[in-house]
Write an enzyme that holds these catalytic residues in place. Sequence first.
Site, mmCIF file in Angstrom:
data_model
loop_
_atom_site.group_PDB
_atom_site.id
_atom_site.type_symbol
_atom_site.label_atom_id
_atom_site.label_comp_id
_atom_site.label_asym_id
_atom_site.label_seq_id
_atom_site.Cartn_x
_atom_site.Cartn_y
_atom_site.Cartn_z
ATOM 1 N N HIS A 81 -32.867 -1.762 -14.555
ATOM 2 C CA HIS A 81 -31.886 -2.818 -14.307
ATOM 3 C C HIS A 81 -30.518 -2.217 -13.992
ATOM 4 O O HIS A 81 -29.936 -1.536 -14.837
ATOM 5 C CB HIS A 81 -31.814 -3.688 -15.567
ATOM 6 C CG HIS A 81 -30.803 -4.776 -15.522
ATOM 7 N ND1 HIS A 81 -29.754 -4.858 -16.409
ATOM 8 C CD2 HIS A 81 -30.674 -5.847 -14.693
ATOM 9 C CE1 HIS A 81 -29.033 -5.925 -16.154
ATOM 10 N NE2 HIS A 81 -29.559 -6.549 -15.123
ATOM 11 N N ASP A 104 -32.729 -1.670 -19.170
ATOM 12 C CA ASP A 104 -31.674 -0.655 -19.027
ATOM 13 C C ASP A 104 -32.162 0.713 -19.500
ATOM 14 O O ASP A 104 -31.479 1.715 -19.316
ATOM 15 C CB ASP A 104 -30.445 -1.044 -19.876
ATOM 16 C CG ASP A 104 -29.875 -2.399 -19.498
ATOM 17 O OD1 ASP A 104 -29.943 -2.768 -18.306
ATOM 18 O OD2 ASP A 104 -29.351 -3.101 -20.400
HETATM 19 O O1 G3P Z 1 -32.242 -9.627 -11.592
HETATM 20 C C1 G3P Z 1 -32.305 -9.561 -12.975
HETATM 21 C C2 G3P Z 1 -30.915 -9.483 -13.544
HETATM 22 O O2 G3P Z 1 -30.225 -8.464 -12.881
HETATM 23 C C3 G3P Z 1 -30.164 -10.781 -13.393
HETATM 24 O O3 G3P Z 1 -28.967 -10.778 -14.054
HETATM 25 O O4 G3P Z 1 -26.572 -10.652 -14.249
HETATM 26 O O5 G3P Z 1 -27.922 -8.597 -14.571
HETATM 27 O O6 G3P Z 1 -27.628 -9.558 -12.315
HETATM 28 P P1 G3P Z 1 -27.715 -9.852 -13.772
HETATM 29 MG MG MG Z 2 -28.918 -8.224 -11.194
#
Ligand code: G3P
Ligand code: MG
Length: 244
Positions: free
Chosen positions: A7, A229
């Site tokens: 992520h 993460d």
């Molecule tokens: O795409 C999954 C996640 O990245 C969505 O939330 O706020 O981390 O972009 P965010």
């Molecule tokens: Mg995202």
Amino acid sequence: MTRIWAHRGASAYAPENTLPAFARALELGAEGVEFDVQLTADGVPVVIHDETLERTTDGTGRVADHTLDQLRRVVAAAGKPGFGDVRVPTLTEVLDVVVPAGVDINIELKNSVEPYPGLEEQVLAAVRTYRIADRVVLSSFNHYSLRRLRALGATPQLAVLYSDLLYKPWRYASRLGMGAIHPPARFVLGHGFVRKARAAGVAVRPWVVNGERKLARMFRWEADAVFTDVPDVALRVRDASALS
Ligand code: G3P
Ligand code: MG
């Protein structure tokens, strides 16, 4: 088997959405990477999460108000010292790192606060240039944008990203013509949830799963992938789950 997607790169270990974070994700064995794309004032797709610079860089103001040249002047260390002169990368720079590694790629169009006209076209052009339509997933919290991608003839899988508790979200995704849902992990309500989505032809990829027990649960429920993460922790937990 549930795939492990880093992520914003391996964002627990390196400044999120930067080249070191993607390099680290690949070193750790992540099977996919997720990152967020926005447009500079001069229309260049760049990889950064927030619509403003304050949290992850030493700059101020909106991404949309900076040209690429101006954005390049800020350091994107995101509170993680020791990475030196790390900058906000362009979409092209990130793809240059992750495409040769052969991993899955999730490009999240970050266009639900700033509309970024033309972002869909630019992302699709990059998908074509890098010939990654078969292993890229395009997602957005902006479902009008997903429909626009479809109308533009997008061939990659499109994923409905959402952050509230939805009733039978696979039905919503199917009706929109989308192939996946990306829900917050707490809204994945059990093995049956994943099974019903899959039966509707909709993949399930929860975000963001970092704790060992939560990871083990998502592996048991056979989610298609998890956003994490900490890809190294996820790989270890998945290995242990396979043995038990
Ligand atoms: O795409 C999954 C996640 O990245 C969505 O939330 O706020 O981390 O972009 P965010
Ligand atoms: Mg995202």
